[in-house]
Scaffold this motif. Structure first.
Motif, PDB file in Angstrom:
ATOM      1  N   PRO A   1      20.950  47.865  48.853  1.00 27.35           N
ATOM      2  CA  PRO A   1      22.278  48.493  48.925  1.00 27.35           C
ATOM      3  C   PRO A   1      23.400  47.588  48.418  1.00 27.35           C
ATOM      4  O   PRO A   1      24.383  48.084  47.845  1.00 27.35           O
ATOM      5  N   VAL A   2      23.259  46.274  48.625  1.00 24.47           N
ATOM      6  CA  VAL A   2      24.295  45.355  48.154  1.00 24.47           C
ATOM      7  C   VAL A   2      24.395  45.404  46.626  1.00 24.47           C
ATOM      8  O   VAL A   2      25.496  45.423  46.057  1.00 24.47           O
ATOM      9  N   PHE A   3      23.246  45.446  45.959  1.00 25.11           N
ATOM     10  CA  PHE A   3      23.227  45.508  44.497  1.00 25.11           C
ATOM     11  C   PHE A   3      23.891  46.793  44.000  1.00 25.11           C
ATOM     12  O   PHE A   3      24.660  46.780  43.031  1.00 25.11           O
ATOM     13  N   PHE A   4      23.622  47.906  44.665  1.00 31.87           N
ATOM     14  CA  PHE A   4      24.281  49.164  44.308  1.00 31.87           C
ATOM     15  C   PHE A   4      25.786  49.057  44.505  1.00 31.87           C
ATOM     16  O   PHE A   4      26.582  49.464  43.638  1.00 31.87           O
ATOM     17  N   MET A   5      26.219  48.515  45.646  1.00 27.98           N
ATOM     18  CA  MET A   5      27.650  48.427  45.939  1.00 27.98           C
ATOM     19  C   MET A   5      28.366  47.515  44.952  1.00 27.98           C
ATOM     20  O   MET A   5      29.505  47.798  44.545  1.00 27.98           O
ATOM     21  N   MET A   6      27.728  46.440  44.559  1.00 28.47           N
ATOM     22  CA  MET A   6      28.330  45.534  43.577  1.00 28.47           C
ATOM     23  C   MET A   6      28.649  46.276  42.282  1.00 28.47           C
ATOM     24  O   MET A   6      29.736  46.120  41.703  1.00 28.47           O
ATOM     25  N   LYS A   7      27.706  47.106  41.816  1.00 30.08           N
ATOM     26  CA  LYS A   7      27.915  47.831  40.570  1.00 30.08           C
ATOM     27  C   LYS A   7      28.933  48.948  40.742  1.00 30.08           C
ATOM     28  O   LYS A   7      29.767  49.178  39.846  1.00 30.08           O
ATOM     29  N   ILE A   8      28.879  49.634  41.869  1.00 34.74           N
ATOM     30  CA  ILE A   8      29.844  50.715  42.109  1.00 34.74           C
ATOM     31  C   ILE A   8      31.258  50.168  42.143  1.00 34.74           C
ATOM     32  O   ILE A   8      32.191  50.730  41.535  1.00 34.74           O
ATOM     33  N   VAL A   9      31.463  49.059  42.849  1.00 35.09           N
ATOM     34  CA  VAL A   9      32.792  48.439  42.910  1.00 35.09           C
ATOM     35  C   VAL A   9      33.224  47.981  41.521  1.00 35.09           C
ATOM     36  O   VAL A   9      34.378  48.164  41.121  1.00 35.09           O
ATOM     37  N   SER A  10      32.314  47.384  40.762  1.00 38.86           N
ATOM     38  CA  SER A  10      32.630  46.949  39.397  1.00 38.86           C
ATOM     39  C   SER A  10      33.040  48.132  38.534  1.00 38.86           C
ATOM     40  O   SER A  10      33.998  48.047  37.753  1.00 38.86           O
ATOM     41  N   ASN A  11      32.333  49.272  38.678  1.00 36.36           N
ATOM     42  CA  ASN A  11      32.696  50.465  37.904  1.00 36.36           C
ATOM     43  C   ASN A  11      34.093  50.949  38.256  1.00 36.36           C
ATOM     44  O   ASN A  11      34.879  51.322  37.370  1.00 36.36           O
ATOM     45  N   ILE A  12      34.413  50.937  39.537  1.00 35.48           N
ATOM     46  CA  ILE A  12      35.741  51.393  39.971  1.00 35.48           C
ATOM     47  C   ILE A  12      36.823  50.486  39.406  1.00 35.48           C
ATOM     48  O   ILE A  12      37.861  50.965  38.897  1.00 35.48           O
TER      49      ILE A  12
ATOM     50  N   HIS B   1      36.769  48.828  36.770  1.00 32.77           N
ATOM     51  CA  HIS B   1      36.874  48.998  35.322  1.00 32.77           C
ATOM     52  C   HIS B   1      37.166  50.449  34.935  1.00 32.77           C
ATOM     53  O   HIS B   1      37.020  50.842  33.775  1.00 32.77           O
ATOM     54  N   LEU B   2      37.592  51.230  35.939  1.00 35.15           N
ATOM     55  CA  LEU B   2      37.997  52.628  35.735  1.00 35.15           C
ATOM     56  C   LEU B   2      36.881  53.467  35.112  1.00 35.15           C
ATOM     57  O   LEU B   2      37.113  54.321  34.254  1.00 35.15           O
ATOM     58  N   LYS B   3      35.654  53.219  35.553  1.00 36.98           N
ATOM     59  CA  LYS B   3      34.499  53.976  35.095  1.00 36.98           C
ATOM     60  C   LYS B   3      34.007  54.894  36.200  1.00 36.98           C
ATOM     61  O   LYS B   3      34.436  54.797  37.357  1.00 36.98           O
ATOM     62  N   ASN B   4      33.087  55.760  35.844  1.00 34.20           N
ATOM     63  CA  ASN B   4      32.432  56.596  36.845  1.00 34.20           C
ATOM     64  C   ASN B   4      31.748  55.678  37.865  1.00 34.20           C
ATOM     65  O   ASN B   4      30.892  54.868  37.498  1.00 34.20           O
ATOM     66  N   PRO B   5      32.100  55.777  39.151  1.00 39.60           N
ATOM     67  CA  PRO B   5      31.528  54.852  40.155  1.00 39.60           C
ATOM     68  C   PRO B   5      30.008  54.870  40.190  1.00 39.60           C
ATOM     69  O   PRO B   5      29.389  53.840  40.499  1.00 39.60           O
ATOM     70  N   PHE B   6      29.427  56.025  39.879  1.00 38.38           N
ATOM     71  CA  PHE B   6      27.979  56.163  39.984  1.00 38.38           C
ATOM     72  C   PHE B   6      27.284  56.163  38.617  1.00 38.38           C
ATOM     73  O   PHE B   6      26.156  56.615  38.479  1.00 38.38           O
ATOM     74  N   GLY B   7      27.971  55.642  37.627  1.00 36.06           N
ATOM     75  CA  GLY B   7      27.387  55.537  36.299  1.00 36.06           C
ATOM     76  C   GLY B   7      26.729  54.185  36.067  1.00 36.06           C
ATOM     77  O   GLY B   7      27.005  53.199  36.752  1.00 36.06           O
TER      78      GLY B   7
END
Length: 329
Positions: A276-287, A289-295
């Motif tokens: 879950p930490v790895f998923f959250m790291m990418k989701i936060v990074s997407n946000i 960078h103004l990207k789709n959070p789940f992309g």
């Protein structure tokens, strides 16, 4: 026992008859001072591998397993039929370029305190290649933020020996062991399919004698010669997705057997936390960078699938249930 030879050379074949022939040509060329026999244990060939090898080396003792028994079981079968004072486990993707077998026998004859000997590995251009010989490689099983790596190195220190040639274990690409080493230990643990079995056996061999990698012994090792697609797979590794599934499953089995249930549980627990930490790291990074959070979560999904696969074996490994740890693909 039939007439004894100095060395029984045991090679496991899994559809690599061409490599075996090239390997044996170098054995024949560079082995002059000791007597030897060659045993090839065949893991479920599809073609006439036996005919191909025996057309060049008719004296080879060919032993079929009838199925893909993996590395440890196949070598055990070969060692059970071996006549030598020493057993040399030799990969099909190795080549000799000097009298390494003669030297290794001489070295072991002069070192009665040693139970096994090995050789340094080089590339075809004779430049040194790195290979594991210490149990500290288990540091790489832990996904540790780089600033914390120094603490992991402290927690898992190198074993200190008074002999500079002594190691924790010897990689079985070239492993020469005394007959009594096999007889006293029973050989490889047959729960391992592929990888990890030489590490685990090294721990048991080390309890009855020294294991030495001799500085005057070298071999050419084209690792993955029997599985060239591994080179492409290795290019796709990332910091999180660093694990070959079969290799790491075997490593997890080894950890449980050698270091106990708590060590194994903590290793798995830290993988479960990282998912879950790895998923959250990418989701936060997407946000940010103004990207789709789940992309762009393919790396995270890949990591989760790998840990899920390992988790499927958790109870079997933890409770040490008899098993043959082979991943079917």
């Amino acid at each position: 026992m039939a007439s004894v030879v100095d060395v029984s050379i045991i090679i496991v074949n899994y559809r690599t008859p061409e490599l075996i022939v090239e390997c044996l040509k170098t054995v024949q060329q560079f082995t002059r001072k000791v007597s030897y026999e060659v045993i090839v244990v065949d893991n479920q060939s599809k073609g006439d591998d036996e005919g191909y090898v025996k057309a060049v080396f008719p004296e080879v003792n060919w032993i079929p397993t009838g199925y893909n028994a993996g590395f440890g079981r196949a070598n055990n079968l070969g060692m059970k039929q071996a006549k030598g004072r020493y057993f040399l486990l030799l990969n099909s993707d190795t080549k000799l370029f000097e009298d390494v077998i003669d030297r290794c026998v001489s070295n072991l004859d002069n070192r009665p305190d040693a139970i096994a000997g090995g050789a340094y590995q080089v590339y075809p251009d004779l430049t040194p290649r790195a290979f594991y010989h210490t149990f500290t490689f288990r540091r790489d099983f832990w996904i540790t933020p780089p600033p914390l790596r120094k603490y992991l190195d402290t927690l898992i220190p190198y074993t200190k020996y008074d002999d500079p040639e002594q190691v924790d274990y010897i990689a079985a690409a070239f492993l020469m062991v005394r007959r009594e080493g096999f007889e006293k230990t029973g050989g490889f643990d047959e729960e391992f399919f592929l990888y990890g079995e030489d590490t685990e056996w090294g721990n048991r061999l080390g309890k009855i004698g020294r294991q030495l990698v001799f500085k005057n012994c070298r071999i050419i090792h084209e690792e993955w010669g029997s599985k060239p697609e591994r080179y492409e797979e290795a290019r796709n590794y990332t910091y999180f997705n660093r694990f070959d599934e079969q290799i790491q499953l075997s490593n997890l089995v080894w950890i449980r057997k050698q270091y106990g249930a708590l060590h194994y549980f903590l290793l798995m627990l830290h993988y479960w936390i990282w998912v879950p930490v790895f998923f959250m790291m990418k989701i936060v990074s997407n946000i940010l960078h103004l990207k789709n959070p789940f992309g762009e979560l393919h790396n995270q999904k890949r990591f989760a699938r790998t840990i899920g696969l390992f988790s499927g074996y958790f109870w079997s490994i933890l409770l040490k249930k008899p098993n043959f740890y082979k991943i079917s693909k």
